[in-house]
Design a protein around this motif. Sequence first.
Motif, PDB file in Angstrom:
ATOM      1  N   ASN A 259      67.103  91.883  40.233  1.00 51.40           N
ATOM      2  CA  ASN A 259      67.053  90.581  39.063  1.00 51.40           C
ATOM      3  C   ASN A 259      67.561  89.407  40.226  1.00 51.40           C
ATOM      4  O   ASN A 259      68.643  89.468  40.456  1.00 51.40           O
ATOM      5  N   HIS A 260      66.787  88.358  40.375  1.00 47.99           N
ATOM      6  CA  HIS A 260      67.178  87.072  40.934  1.00 47.99           C
ATOM      7  C   HIS A 260      67.774  86.000  39.960  1.00 47.99           C
ATOM      8  O   HIS A 260      66.721  85.795  39.221  1.00 47.99           O
ATOM      9  N   ALA A 261      68.826  85.212  40.431  1.00 44.36           N
ATOM     10  CA  ALA A 261      68.979  83.975  39.591  1.00 44.36           C
ATOM     11  C   ALA A 261      68.713  82.769  40.846  1.00 44.36           C
ATOM     12  O   ALA A 261      69.046  82.902  41.930  1.00 44.36           O
ATOM     13  N   VAL A 262      68.147  81.897  40.014  1.00 44.45           N
ATOM     14  CA  VAL A 262      67.851  80.628  40.971  1.00 44.45           C
ATOM     15  C   VAL A 262      68.970  79.574  40.800  1.00 44.45           C
ATOM     16  O   VAL A 262      69.072  79.232  39.430  1.00 44.45           O
ATOM     17  N   ILE A 263      69.721  79.219  41.469  1.00 41.21           N
ATOM     18  CA  ILE A 263      70.808  78.005  41.406  1.00 41.21           C
ATOM     19  C   ILE A 263      70.248  76.708  41.975  1.00 41.21           C
ATOM     20  O   ILE A 263      70.091  76.753  43.023  1.00 41.21           O
ATOM     21  N   THR A 418      64.928  87.524  35.323  1.00 41.62           N
ATOM     22  CA  THR A 418      65.397  86.364  36.361  1.00 41.62           C
ATOM     23  C   THR A 418      66.036  85.301  35.267  1.00 41.62           C
ATOM     24  O   THR A 418      65.917  85.284  34.157  1.00 41.62           O
ATOM     25  N   ALA A 419      66.807  84.366  35.992  1.00 38.58           N
ATOM     26  CA  ALA A 419      67.465  83.077  35.518  1.00 38.58           C
ATOM     27  C   ALA A 419      67.309  81.853  36.196  1.00 38.58           C
ATOM     28  O   ALA A 419      67.582  82.284  37.446  1.00 38.58           O
ATOM     29  N   ILE A 420      67.176  81.106  35.681  1.00 35.94           N
ATOM     30  CA  ILE A 420      67.280  79.917  36.727  1.00 35.94           C
ATOM     31  C   ILE A 420      68.414  78.973  35.918  1.00 35.94           C
ATOM     32  O   ILE A 420      68.470  78.886  34.697  1.00 35.94           O
ATOM     33  N   ALA A 427      62.022  71.305  36.152  1.00 32.21           N
ATOM     34  CA  ALA A 427      62.346  72.182  37.017  1.00 32.21           C
ATOM     35  C   ALA A 427      62.148  73.580  36.066  1.00 32.21           C
ATOM     36  O   ALA A 427      61.408  74.703  36.554  1.00 32.21           O
ATOM     37  N   ALA A 428      62.665  73.831  35.127  1.00 28.43           N
ATOM     38  CA  ALA A 428      62.836  75.026  34.199  1.00 28.43           C
ATOM     39  C   ALA A 428      61.496  75.543  33.825  1.00 28.43           C
ATOM     40  O   ALA A 428      60.831  76.542  33.792  1.00 28.43           O
ATOM     41  N   ARG A 429      60.629  74.299  33.525  1.00 21.97           N
ATOM     42  CA  ARG A 429      59.250  74.710  32.953  1.00 21.97           C
ATOM     43  C   ARG A 429      58.205  75.167  34.064  1.00 21.97           C
ATOM     44  O   ARG A 429      57.557  76.037  33.803  1.00 21.97           O
ATOM     45  N   VAL A 430      58.482  74.503  35.349  1.00 15.65           N
ATOM     46  CA  VAL A 430      57.708  75.112  36.210  1.00 15.65           C
ATOM     47  C   VAL A 430      58.179  76.705  36.597  1.00 15.65           C
ATOM     48  O   VAL A 430      57.507  77.415  36.811  1.00 15.65           O
ATOM     49  N   PHE A 431      59.209  76.816  36.541  1.00 12.75           N
ATOM     50  CA  PHE A 431      59.933  78.241  36.834  1.00 12.75           C
ATOM     51  C   PHE A 431      59.276  79.221  35.607  1.00 12.75           C
ATOM     52  O   PHE A 431      58.720  80.243  35.963  1.00 12.75           O
ATOM     53  N   GLN A 432      59.252  78.760  34.387  1.00  9.73           N
ATOM     54  CA  GLN A 432      58.817  79.798  33.449  1.00  9.73           C
ATOM     55  C   GLN A 432      57.354  79.938  33.587  1.00  9.73           C
ATOM     56  O   GLN A 432      56.979  81.026  33.347  1.00  9.73           O
ATOM     57  N   GLN A 439      61.479  89.139  31.760  1.00  9.48           N
ATOM     58  CA  GLN A 439      62.548  88.346  30.947  1.00  9.48           C
ATOM     59  C   GLN A 439      62.995  87.181  31.761  1.00  9.48           C
ATOM     60  O   GLN A 439      63.551  87.485  33.039  1.00  9.48           O
ATOM     61  N   VAL A 440      62.852  85.970  31.269  1.00  8.17           N
ATOM     62  CA  VAL A 440      63.158  84.906  32.085  1.00  8.17           C
ATOM     63  C   VAL A 440      64.256  83.922  31.351  1.00  8.17           C
ATOM     64  O   VAL A 440      64.170  83.855  30.168  1.00  8.17           O
ATOM     65  N   GLY A 441      65.261  83.814  31.815  1.00  9.66           N
ATOM     66  CA  GLY A 441      66.453  83.132  31.189  1.00  9.66           C
ATOM     67  C   GLY A 441      66.573  81.799  31.726  1.00  9.66           C
ATOM     68  O   GLY A 441      66.130  81.430  33.020  1.00  9.66           O
TER      69      GLY A 441
END
Length: 503
Positions: A259-263, A418-420, A427-432, A439-441
Amino acid sequence: MTNAASQLPTVKLIINGEFVESSSREWRDIINPATQEVIARVPFATPDEINAAVSAAKEAFTTWRKAPIGTRARIFLKYQQLIRENMKELAAILTAEQGKTLPDAEGDIFRGLEVVEHAANIGNLQMGELANNVAGGVDTYTLLQPIGVCAGITPFNFPAMIPLWMFPMAIACGNTFVLKPSEQDPMVTMRLVELALQAGIPPGVLNVIHGGEQAVNAICDHPDIKAISFVGSTKVGTHVYHRGTLAGKRVQCMMGAKNHAVILPDANKQQTINSLVGATFGAAGQRCMAVSVALLVGDAKDWIADLVSTAKTLKVNAGTEPGTDVGPVISCAAYDRVATMIERGIAEGAKLELDGRNPKVPGYEKGNFIGPTIFSGVKPGMTIYDQEIFGPVLCLATVATLQEGIAMINANPNGNGTAIFTQSGAAARVFQEEIDIGQVGINVPIPVPVPLFSFTGSRASKLGDLGPYGKQVITFYTQTKTITQRWFDDSTLSAGVNTTIAL
Ligand code: NAD
């Protein structure tokens, strides 16, 4: 190894409502991972015992499938109450055999309890559809009927929550069940099953067998088992999916993760660091939704020192000790695997920012402890990036843009969570939209959905199209039957034979 002459408590099988001592010659020790104390022994059920459990479930189905909605719902109302009343005892059993901290053990039980509460709503969940007048005087409606004997195969890391993802919903739908808990920590699962029987689940409706590969293969092959829910590693889950579906069963498999988090640099810094550290090192990293890779976008690369200093504040100790943040990993074998991975990370050129090997844990010198470990400069192709470590190890990588981060995550075979972290809604919407993960956080590090929804997963993290709880599992555990009906009265009598394809 046989169980003869052992004075240790033995874990029983549950067949037709009875606690049964196995006659197996093959047993395994259940070991407290903080102390190496052997606390009980678990049998590997014999083929006859497995067949007896399935037979009991098959026989019980003949009556349980007709149990009224209220009867089923009230059992789960009672069951949730019993779990609450026994929470501390359950958590103590869980921590003794699994190692996680007592508060985290209560969390493990609580997330399963939420599924039990949802199962008590079965009256609203298992409803069909009706279309009136699909042709003149004709209505069509659906029945969601139970499918028969279902089976569950569970992993070691959530020995309360994951069994509770499975049997309550299956049984609430009118099925009967055979559960095979993890052989590494079956004791809290057994206590939960005992409470379920106490809540009123009739004999034969919920049975438990123990074992490993052979028991799992027997479940996959048994002609009287109609559906299998599996949670565990990708390797075993893929095997179960192929073997079970080849035998004509429905199979759902929730499997491994990376699971990757993007910061993003606009994220709230301390909040993000706290979230990352908690999500990576909680439960010693042995959560399928643990963060194991953090992608630092742009200037977020400068946060490494603060991340390391926050991770250093965590207390490594036995799960029973107050204030513990990180307990032991489940077994000596798990310890060796994680330690070997750390060595590979160093050898393959990642920078070891924080080395958690060999922490001092006074009073628990024999425990399988590894403290928080952080690597930077991690890249695809390194073993620590390519494989699931399933321990308290965080891999840091830097990327220039969000798009680069998304591409890296989508190129990884796993698609569990994953989570952003960002303050930018855009940016969050592009990610989702673009991320191919179950599962996206969004500023939520471990986005496990509550049972109003279903757990899911993409690519190598899941096989089968329906999730293990929530609305999707009602579809999984039922057979949809469509009924098309016409009743004749004087106005709907037809004139003669009609050989065309009309109603
Ligand atoms: P595991 O795959 O080793 O074991 C899972 C189950 O399979 C156990 O009941 C075990 O007895 C059985 N099993 C083990 N080896 C087998 C074999 N060779 N043949 C047939 N059956 C076998 O998994 P684990 O180590 O207990 O749990 C950790 C794994 O589970 C991790 O990969 C983790 O990511 C995954 N997991 C996934 C989720 C999810 O929802 N996606 C949740 C929790 C854990």
